[in-house]
Design a protein around this motif. Structure first.
Motif, PDB file in Angstrom:
ATOM      1  N   MET A  38       0.819  -1.210   0.000  1.00 60.40           N
ATOM      2  CA  MET A  38       0.000   0.000   0.000  1.00 60.40           C
ATOM      3  C   MET A  38       0.855   1.264   0.000  1.00 60.40           C
ATOM      4  O   MET A  38       0.501   2.263  -0.637  1.00 60.40           O
ATOM      5  CB  MET A  38      -0.922   0.019   1.223  1.00 60.40           C
ATOM      6  N   LEU A  39       1.991   1.258   0.705  1.00 60.43           N
ATOM      7  CA  LEU A  39       2.758   2.476   0.929  1.00 60.43           C
ATOM      8  C   LEU A  39       4.070   2.534   0.140  1.00 60.43           C
ATOM      9  O   LEU A  39       4.641   3.612  -0.021  1.00 60.43           O
ATOM     10  CB  LEU A  39       3.045   2.645   2.421  1.00 60.43           C
ATOM     11  N   ALA A  40       4.569   1.373  -0.314  1.00 60.25           N
ATOM     12  CA  ALA A  40       5.751   1.322  -1.196  1.00 60.25           C
ATOM     13  C   ALA A  40       7.003   1.921  -0.572  1.00 60.25           C
ATOM     14  O   ALA A  40       7.894   2.383  -1.277  1.00 60.25           O
ATOM     15  CB  ALA A  40       5.449   2.007  -2.531  1.00 60.25           C
ATOM     16  N   HIS A  41       7.091   1.893   0.755  1.00 55.24           N
ATOM     17  CA  HIS A  41       8.266   2.454   1.430  1.00 55.24           C
ATOM     18  C   HIS A  41       8.429   1.720   2.754  1.00 55.24           C
ATOM     19  O   HIS A  41       7.500   1.665   3.565  1.00 55.24           O
ATOM     20  CB  HIS A  41       8.074   3.953   1.671  1.00 55.24           C
ATOM     21  N   ARG A  42       9.624   1.165   2.985  1.00 53.66           N
ATOM     22  CA  ARG A  42       9.837   0.305   4.147  1.00 53.66           C
ATOM     23  C   ARG A  42       9.548   1.016   5.462  1.00 53.66           C
ATOM     24  O   ARG A  42       8.826   0.491   6.311  1.00 53.66           O
ATOM     25  CB  ARG A  42      11.268  -0.256   4.133  1.00 53.66           C
ATOM     26  N   GLU A  43      10.130   2.199   5.671  1.00 55.57           N
ATOM     27  CA  GLU A  43       9.934   2.875   6.959  1.00 55.57           C
ATOM     28  C   GLU A  43       8.471   3.256   7.172  1.00 55.57           C
ATOM     29  O   GLU A  43       7.947   3.130   8.285  1.00 55.57           O
ATOM     30  CB  GLU A  43      10.823   4.125   7.048  1.00 55.57           C
ATOM     31  N   ASP A  44       7.813   3.733   6.114  1.00 54.27           N
ATOM     32  CA  ASP A  44       6.393   4.070   6.238  1.00 54.27           C
ATOM     33  C   ASP A  44       5.570   2.820   6.557  1.00 54.27           C
ATOM     34  O   ASP A  44       4.633   2.872   7.357  1.00 54.27           O
ATOM     35  CB  ASP A  44       5.880   4.706   4.939  1.00 54.27           C
ATOM     36  N   ALA A  45       5.908   1.713   5.918  1.00 56.34           N
ATOM     37  CA  ALA A  45       5.186   0.467   6.173  1.00 56.34           C
ATOM     38  C   ALA A  45       5.411  -0.022   7.594  1.00 56.34           C
ATOM     39  O   ALA A  45       4.496  -0.538   8.246  1.00 56.34           O
ATOM     40  CB  ALA A  45       5.617  -0.605   5.166  1.00 56.34           C
ATOM     41  N   GLU A  46       6.635   0.152   8.094  1.00 61.79           N
ATOM     42  CA  GLU A  46       6.910  -0.256   9.476  1.00 61.79           C
ATOM     43  C   GLU A  46       6.142   0.612  10.470  1.00 61.79           C
ATOM     44  O   GLU A  46       5.611   0.105  11.458  1.00 61.79           O
ATOM     45  CB  GLU A  46       8.417  -0.188   9.746  1.00 61.79           C
ATOM     46  N   ASP A  47       6.082   1.916  10.199  1.00 65.26           N
ATOM     47  CA  ASP A  47       5.308   2.806  11.073  1.00 65.26           C
ATOM     48  C   ASP A  47       3.836   2.404  11.084  1.00 65.26           C
ATOM     49  O   ASP A  47       3.198   2.345  12.151  1.00 65.26           O
ATOM     50  CB  ASP A  47       5.440   4.252  10.604  1.00 65.26           C
ATOM     51  N   ALA A  48       3.289   2.154   9.905  1.00 62.64           N
ATOM     52  CA  ALA A  48       1.876   1.764   9.811  1.00 62.64           C
ATOM     53  C   ALA A  48       1.636   0.421  10.497  1.00 62.64           C
ATOM     54  O   ALA A  48       0.605   0.221  11.148  1.00 62.64           O
ATOM     55  CB  ALA A  48       1.444   1.700   8.347  1.00 62.64           C
TER      56      ALA A  48
END
Length: 274
Positions: A38-48
């Motif tokens: 959904m977010l295509a970015h590791r750090e953003d995905a980890e935060d979510a």
């Protein structure tokens, strides 16, 4: 999908720290895989993922049927990512299919002069391929993106997906049709894996991606937890699987099962409530 043992759910609801950790470990991989797509970015995905896991933990008491806890947790994840999650870094670029096509057209270059080892080359090629498919998904609106992920990547039925998203089956099918049309049409026109006539070649994206810092020499950011445990032959097989997938759906499904460590924020939260 997320699978919870009802015994662990009951124990967690009664305050068992061990049971809570078991539930977190069962949920973190499927939630993170969904968040990455959904977010295509590791750090953003980890935060979510952290936010979603805390939602799951704190709302276990709302469950009426512990046998359905896994399906409930997956609904929490999909609705958070569809409706509540902050825009990720890739999403904030407001990338359209036209923008992405232009980026692919301009961002081509020869990688022969880079002096990459075989391992570095294969890692870079894999990062380019995975990153491209994730960025392509972000060109879809969140409702269409989630419909595509649930239907064509996670292979959920219309009934399952519409129930998860709390929309009618007809609405879900319409979203899925629109998403499929947009993704397959774009890939047919631009992706060299999908069509021999298409102009973009993954090999030619390595040098521009390195130059712009989208990937790093000898590093695998998108799939970092798995890549470090893989041999060059295993990475090469992964790349080959992407190259032999002839349909857009198959290409999307050939992306890795992304892995992430237990989120530290969740561990801190468990410490506070124990």
């Amino acid at each position: 999908m997320i699978r919870f043992d009802p015994v662990d759910v009951e124990a967690a609801r009664k305050g068992s720290r061990a049971a809570l950790e078991t539930l977190v470990n069962a949920a973190k991989a499927p939630v993170f895989n969904l968040a990455m797509r959904m977010l295509a970015h590791r750090e953003d995905a980890e935060d979510a993922t952290q936010e979603i896991l805390i939602k799951i933990i704190t709302h276990l008491g709302d469950l009426r049927d512990t046998e359905l806890a896994g399906a409930w947790a997956f609904r929490v994840a999909t609705r958070h990512l569809s409706q509540s999650a902050r825009l990720g870094r890739v999403e904030r670029m407001r990338l359209t299919f036209d923008d992405f096509a232009e980026d692919l057209h301009l961002g081509q270059g020869d990688s022969a002069h880079l002096g990459l080892t075989e391992m570095e080359h294969q890692l870079a090629l894999k990062e380019v391929k995975v990153g491209c498919t994730l960025a392509l998904l972000v060109c879809l609106s969140r409702p269409l993106r989630m419909a595509y992920i649930l239907g064509d990547i996670f292979e959920m039925t219309d009934t399952e997906a519409s129930d998860v998203l709390d929309v009618s089956a007809g609405t879900y099918r319409q979203r899925l049709r629109r998403a499929r049309s947009a993704v397959s049409g774009f890939m047919q026109s631009h992706c060299g894996i999908q069509s021999a006539k298409a102009p973009c070649r993954c090999e030619n994206r390595i040098a521009p991606a390195l130059g712009m810092g989208r990937i790093a020499k000898g590093a695998a950011h998108l799939d970092s937890d798995q890549a470090g445990q893989m041999s060059p032959d295993e990475i090469r097989r992964d790349v080959a699987a992407l190259e032999t997938a002839q349909r857009s759906i198959a290409i999307m499904r050939s992306n890795p099962q992304f892995a992430s460590a237990v989120p530290s924020l969740v561990e801190q939260f468990l410490d506070r409530i124990s």
